[in-house]
Design a protein around this motif. Structure first.
Motif, PDB file in Angstrom:
ATOM      1  N   PRO A 221       0.817  -1.221   0.000  1.00  0.00           N
ATOM      2  CA  PRO A 221       0.000   0.000   0.000  1.00  0.00           C
ATOM      3  C   PRO A 221       0.849   1.269   0.000  1.00  0.00           C
ATOM      4  O   PRO A 221       0.516   2.249  -0.677  1.00  0.00           O
ATOM      5  N   GLU A 222       1.960   1.254   0.743  1.00  0.00           N
ATOM      6  CA  GLU A 222       2.810   2.438   0.791  1.00  0.00           C
ATOM      7  C   GLU A 222       3.468   2.690  -0.559  1.00  0.00           C
ATOM      8  O   GLU A 222       3.620   3.842  -0.997  1.00  0.00           O
ATOM      9  N   LEU A 223       3.860   1.616  -1.262  1.00  0.00           N
ATOM     10  CA  LEU A 223       4.476   1.763  -2.575  1.00  0.00           C
ATOM     11  C   LEU A 223       3.468   2.323  -3.578  1.00  0.00           C
ATOM     12  O   LEU A 223       3.821   3.145  -4.432  1.00  0.00           O
ATOM     13  N   ARG A 224       2.218   1.902  -3.469  1.00  0.00           N
ATOM     14  CA  ARG A 224       1.188   2.449  -4.355  1.00  0.00           C
ATOM     15  C   ARG A 224       0.976   3.936  -4.078  1.00  0.00           C
ATOM     16  O   ARG A 224       0.805   4.737  -5.003  1.00  0.00           O
ATOM     17  N   ARG A 225       0.987   4.313  -2.799  1.00  0.00           N
ATOM     18  CA  ARG A 225       0.841   5.737  -2.459  1.00  0.00           C
ATOM     19  C   ARG A 225       2.045   6.531  -2.980  1.00  0.00           C
ATOM     20  O   ARG A 225       1.892   7.669  -3.441  1.00  0.00           O
ATOM     21  N   TYR A 226       3.218   5.932  -2.916  1.00  0.00           N
ATOM     22  CA  TYR A 226       4.425   6.559  -3.449  1.00  0.00           C
ATOM     23  C   TYR A 226       4.254   6.840  -4.944  1.00  0.00           C
ATOM     24  O   TYR A 226       4.587   7.929  -5.434  1.00  0.00           O
ATOM     25  N   ALA A 227       3.726   5.849  -5.680  1.00  0.00           N
ATOM     26  CA  ALA A 227       3.506   6.031  -7.116  1.00  0.00           C
ATOM     27  C   ALA A 227       2.491   7.135  -7.374  1.00  0.00           C
ATOM     28  O   ALA A 227       2.621   7.910  -8.337  1.00  0.00           O
ATOM     29  N   ALA A 228       1.467   7.220  -6.527  1.00  0.00           N
ATOM     30  CA  ALA A 228       0.407   8.208  -6.723  1.00  0.00           C
ATOM     31  C   ALA A 228       0.904   9.634  -6.551  1.00  0.00           C
ATOM     32  O   ALA A 228       0.280  10.576  -7.061  1.00  0.00           O
ATOM     33  N   THR A 229       2.014   9.817  -5.848  1.00  0.00           N
ATOM     34  CA  THR A 229       2.564  11.169  -5.689  1.00  0.00           C
ATOM     35  C   THR A 229       3.450  11.559  -6.861  1.00  0.00           C
ATOM     36  O   THR A 229       3.882  12.711  -6.945  1.00  0.00           O
ATOM     37  N   ARG A 230       3.692  10.639  -7.783  1.00  0.00           N
ATOM     38  CA  ARG A 230       4.599  10.910  -8.893  1.00  0.00           C
ATOM     39  C   ARG A 230       3.996  10.655 -10.260  1.00  0.00           C
ATOM     40  O   ARG A 230       4.579  11.051 -11.275  1.00  0.00           O
ATOM     41  N   LEU A 231       2.872   9.989 -10.303  1.00  0.00           N
ATOM     42  CA  LEU A 231       2.237   9.640 -11.576  1.00  0.00           C
ATOM     43  C   LEU A 231       0.805  10.152 -11.608  1.00  0.00           C
ATOM     44  O   LEU A 231       0.139  10.214 -10.565  1.00  0.00           O
ATOM     45  N   PRO A 232       0.295  10.484 -12.800  1.00  0.00           N
ATOM     46  CA  PRO A 232      -1.123  10.839 -12.893  1.00  0.00           C
ATOM     47  C   PRO A 232      -1.998   9.642 -12.545  1.00  0.00           C
ATOM     48  O   PRO A 232      -1.561   8.480 -12.638  1.00  0.00           O
ATOM     49  N   GLU A 233      -3.231   9.904 -12.185  1.00  0.00           N
ATOM     50  CA  GLU A 233      -4.123   8.854 -11.672  1.00  0.00           C
ATOM     51  C   GLU A 233      -4.232   7.655 -12.600  1.00  0.00           C
ATOM     52  O   GLU A 233      -4.235   6.504 -12.156  1.00  0.00           O
ATOM     53  N   TYR A 234      -4.282   7.895 -13.916  1.00  0.00           N
ATOM     54  CA  TYR A 234      -4.498   6.783 -14.842  1.00  0.00           C
ATOM     55  C   TYR A 234      -3.275   5.878 -14.969  1.00  0.00           C
ATOM     56  O   TYR A 234      -3.366   4.782 -15.534  1.00  0.00           O
ATOM     57  N   MET A 235      -2.114   6.296 -14.418  1.00  0.00           N
ATOM     58  CA  MET A 235      -0.915   5.470 -14.475  1.00  0.00           C
ATOM     59  C   MET A 235      -0.585   4.800 -13.144  1.00  0.00           C
ATOM     60  O   MET A 235       0.390   4.052 -13.048  1.00  0.00           O
ATOM     61  N   VAL A 236      -1.369   5.052 -12.124  1.00  0.00           N
ATOM     62  CA  VAL A 236      -1.121   4.445 -10.820  1.00  0.00           C
ATOM     63  C   VAL A 236      -1.653   3.012 -10.837  1.00  0.00           C
ATOM     64  O   VAL A 236      -2.821   2.778 -11.159  1.00  0.00           O
ATOM     65  N   PRO A 237      -0.832   2.013 -10.529  1.00  0.00           N
ATOM     66  CA  PRO A 237      -1.304   0.621 -10.557  1.00  0.00           C
ATOM     67  C   PRO A 237      -2.492   0.402  -9.634  1.00  0.00           C
ATOM     68  O   PRO A 237      -2.563   0.956  -8.535  1.00  0.00           O
ATOM     69  N   ALA A 238      -3.439  -0.401 -10.105  1.00  0.00           N
ATOM     70  CA  ALA A 238      -4.597  -0.728  -9.280  1.00  0.00           C
ATOM     71  C   ALA A 238      -4.182  -1.583  -8.084  1.00  0.00           C
ATOM     72  O   ALA A 238      -4.840  -1.561  -7.039  1.00  0.00           O
ATOM     73  N   ALA A 239      -3.113  -2.333  -8.247  1.00  0.00           N
ATOM     74  CA  ALA A 239      -2.629  -3.182  -7.157  1.00  0.00           C
ATOM     75  C   ALA A 239      -1.124  -3.330  -7.271  1.00  0.00           C
ATOM     76  O   ALA A 239      -0.555  -3.238  -8.364  1.00  0.00           O
ATOM     77  N   VAL A 240      -0.483  -3.542  -6.135  1.00  0.00           N
ATOM     78  CA  VAL A 240       0.953  -3.844  -6.079  1.00  0.00           C
ATOM     79  C   VAL A 240       1.106  -5.206  -5.416  1.00  0.00           C
ATOM     80  O   VAL A 240       0.596  -5.435  -4.315  1.00  0.00           O
ATOM     81  N   VAL A 241       1.784  -6.116  -6.092  1.00  0.00           N
ATOM     82  CA  VAL A 241       2.028  -7.462  -5.575  1.00  0.00           C
ATOM     83  C   VAL A 241       3.522  -7.589  -5.265  1.00  0.00           C
ATOM     84  O   VAL A 241       4.359  -7.349  -6.145  1.00  0.00           O
ATOM     85  N   VAL A 242       3.839  -7.934  -4.039  1.00  0.00           N
ATOM     86  CA  VAL A 242       5.241  -8.084  -3.626  1.00  0.00           C
ATOM     87  C   VAL A 242       5.665  -9.542  -3.821  1.00  0.00           C
ATOM     88  O   VAL A 242       4.981 -10.463  -3.363  1.00  0.00           O
ATOM     89  N   LEU A 243       6.781  -9.757  -4.508  1.00  0.00           N
ATOM     90  CA  LEU A 243       7.298 -11.102  -4.795  1.00  0.00           C
ATOM     91  C   LEU A 243       8.722 -11.248  -4.281  1.00  0.00           C
ATOM     92  O   LEU A 243       9.448 -10.259  -4.124  1.00  0.00           O
TER      93      LEU A 243
END
Length: 680
Positions: free
Chosen positions: A549-571
């Motif tokens: 969730p934190e990584l997704r929030r990180y992306a949301a501060t740098r990318l427009p909404e349509y480029m923010v992943p709907a989900a982040v899966v950690v592997l």
């Protein structure tokens, strides 16, 4: 071809088949009714009576359920052409052999590209002002709260243009437009054009870092981000300006996703736009541009068609937040043209009434499914439907006018556009064969602002016209026998999602910039039919833990909404295939689930939680879970709002929901409106 079984049989003719005493022998050719192979080339060497070679006869047998006679005949002719070249010069590499005869080459390169249409250059501002003089009192712009005539719009734009000139605007300069989607934003764009400068759309919803990056690159002389500015312009004269611009003067810069991790600005000239507007006015000359629903972001080049195309034709631009606003219009809405991205229009078609006034529907931005086309015909029974194609780098390049029952195509070239389907050596491929699409003609943009490396890679010399350039699209297409283009996919990792062009590499670069991430991969998944979402996969740096969730929030501060992943899966690691490349098929499906807290406290909240879970595909939804954090996106939000209206009889605006996208907030609105109805 790996999908076909091809048989090549070569026979050598002998003087006598067999020698049987007292028996006369001969040969009889047997013709089978069923092809043993998909394609079977049968070659037989001829010989003279003394056994001297006299040539080769051949025939082609083909499966009727795979090939029609014309295709089979073309294959045979190309095989013969190759044999002729090989025998004429046996040292010729196979890759250098020509498989098009002169007639087909002329058809593909010249006849289907015979689109020359001389357009005398007139600046965009002059085209608009000519319309003002012709119909000053006609309504030019309406947004539901106010409307402006052509004369009123011209006055407001002239005053702002004079202000812009006073701060340094002019030909070759840039002005950033960073205003909410309203009348002022369109006045601002027109004013920039009148000043001779180029406008640069900057969506105010973008993360601050992205907006700063764009402004740092274009170095605008002004950033129009203060709505209050328009109230302070009365001091400026309102007469038309006479700023000298030419066809090469920049008109606008639109930023698109970049594979290197940073967006790139496409520099479009006045000549590019004027050439396209000439086609628009001619194509929609039957009054179809009388009242146009402008539902596309200024950051998307379709907006040029909706706004400037309408104004130059003398029509009225009706500004909407997006195409989903169609669902809020009455059946008596007087609009004559709707343009939209197919996936967005698809989400609203089930909720709109039948609009008899609409005379044209223009779809663009992504592949058009047959199902969307069929549903659009029901919603707009009096309209003709066009599927238009053209990347930002080449404005609009082709159009397909819907007809018949076949699969939608992307059509034939527009006026002055030239389309080439080429192989990796920039040679034209035959009809029906897949190749990469290149676009030539006056509509090709100048390149990428400040990025000569990217410009030289995508804008290349055209081998079919002296001194011309063509744009390499990366789109894989093929010609149909009647000169239309059929879109097949991409030659790279670029994707189209809900009309937006996205380089997956840009998202991966942003995610990899997080200190806890070692590697990242992003794909588009369609785990439910019709629901395509960006999903990111991250591998952490050794000794660290990645918080999804934190990584997704990180992306949301740098990318427009349509480029923010709907989900982040950690592997633990990214799956690789035998060649060491990412094995996309082995990537696990994401699990969408809300928090385990925030259980519903009423029947309405419980029903809303179930509804949200159903729409986003989540296993559990709490009343305080954000809709977009659960993998939802703007189109699914529109579906949810419509379903809430059907289920509870309460209309909630899409903007209202986006501002507070939780079950708790929706429940409060439903309760409040029920109380208001009871009091009334």
């Amino acid at each position: 071809h790996p999908l076909f079984q091809v048989m090549l049989a070569v026979e050598t003719e002998t003087a006598s088949l067999c020698d049987l005493p007292g028996i006369e022998t001969g040969e009889q050719r047997l013709v089978a009714d069923v092809a043993k192979f998909d394609l079977s080339f049968n070659l037989r060497q001829r010989a003279t009576g003394d056994g001297t070679a006299a040539g080769i006869d051949g025939s082609l047998e083909y499966a009727l359920d795979l090939f029609d006679p014309d295709t089979a005949r073309a294959l045979a002719q190309r095989f013969r052409l190759i044999l002729e070249q090989a025998t004429a010069d046996p040292l010729t590499p196979v890759a250098d052999m020509e498989i098009l005869d002169q007639g087909e080459r002329e058809l593909i390169l010249q006849r289907w590209n015979s689109t020359a249409h001389a357009v005398p250059f007139e600046p965009m501002a002059d085209l608009f002002e000519a319309r003002v003089r012709k119909s000053p009192d006609a309504v030019a712009l309406v947004d539901g709260r106010q409307e402006l005539t052509f004369a009123e719009l011209n006055v407001r734009a002239n005053r702002l243009a004079r202000y812009l000139l006073s701060v340094g605007a002019g030909p070759g300069r840039f002005v950033a437009v960073m205003l909410p989607r309203n009348v002022d934003a369109l006045v601002a764009v027109l004013a920039v054009v009148k000043s001779g400068a180029a406008y640069v759309p900057v969506d105010p919803r973008w993360p601050a870092e992205r907006a700063r990056l764009v402004c740092d690159e274009v170095e605008p002389v002004a950033v129009l981000d203060d709505p209050g500015l328009f109230e302070r312009l009365d001091q400026w004269p309102d007469g038309d300006l006479a700023v000298p611009v030419d066809a090469d003067s920049p008109a606008y810069v639109i930023y698109t996703s970049g594979s290197t991790g940073r967006p790139k600005g496409v520099l479009v000239s006045q000549g590019n736009v004027v050439n396209f507007l000439s086609w628009v006015v001619a194509e929609f000359a039957g009054g179809e541009l009388s009242r146009v629903l402008a539902a596309t972001s200024l950051s998307f080049d379709v907006s040029v068609f909706e706004v400037f195309g309408t104004w130059v034709a003398g029509g009225c631009v009706e500004l909407a937040r997006d195409v989903l606003a169609l669902g809020e219009l009455p059946a008596t809405w007087p609009g004559t043209l709707v343009s939209a991205v197919p996936s967005a229009l698809s989400q609203v078609l089930s909720d709109v009434p039948v609009f008899d006034s609409v005379r044209a529907v223009v779809l663009a931005g992504e592949a058009l499914p047959r199902s969307v086309l069929d549903r659009a015909r029901i919603a707009f029974p009096s309209a003709r439907i066009l599927n238009m194609y053209g990347p930002t780098e080449a404005a609009h390049a082709s159009a397909w006018r819907a007809g018949g029952d076949g699969a939608p195509l992307i059509g034939s070239p527009l006026a002055d556009a030239r389309l080439y389907v080429l192989d990796e050596r920039l040679r034209p491929v035959p009809v029906g064969v897949a190749g990469e699409l290149y676009i030539g003609g006056p509509g090709v943009a100048a390149g990428y602002l400040g990025r000569p490396d990217l410009t030289s890679a995508r804008f290349v010399a055209c081998p079919f016209g002296a001194g011309e350039r063509m744009y390499r699209t990366g789109d894989v297409v093929r010609w149909t026998p009647d000169g239309q283009l059929d879109y097949l996919g991409r030659a790279d990792d670029q994707v189209k999602l809900r009309g937006f062009r996205i380089e997956l590499g840009e998202i991966e670069a942003v995610l990899s910039g997080h200190g806890a991430v070692d590697r990242a991969a992003v794909v588009v998944r369609e785990d439910r039919p019709g629901d395509r979402r960006l999903v990111a996969y991250a591998v952490g740096v050794s000794g660290t833990t990645v918080d999804a969730p934190e990584l997704r929030r990180y992306a949301a501060t740098r990318l427009p909404e349509y480029m923010v992943p709907a989900a982040v899966v950690v592997l633990d690691r990214l799956p690789l295939n035998a060649n060491g490349k990412l094995d996309r098929r082995a990537l696990p499906a994401p699990r969408y689930a809300g928090s385990e807290t925030g259980s519903p406290t009423s029947a309405i909240e419980a029903a809303l939680c179930e509804l949200v879970a159903e729409i986003v595909g989540a296993q559990h939804v709490g009343i305080d879970d954000g809709f977009f954090d659960l993998g939802g996106h703007s189109l699914l939000a529109a579906v949810l709002v419509a379903r809430i209206g059907e289920r509870f009889g309460v209309r909630i605006g899409l903007r209202e929901f986006v501002a507070q996208p939780t079950v708790r907030a929706v429940n409060e609105r439903i309760t409040a409106r029920a109380a208001e109805s009871a009091q009334a």
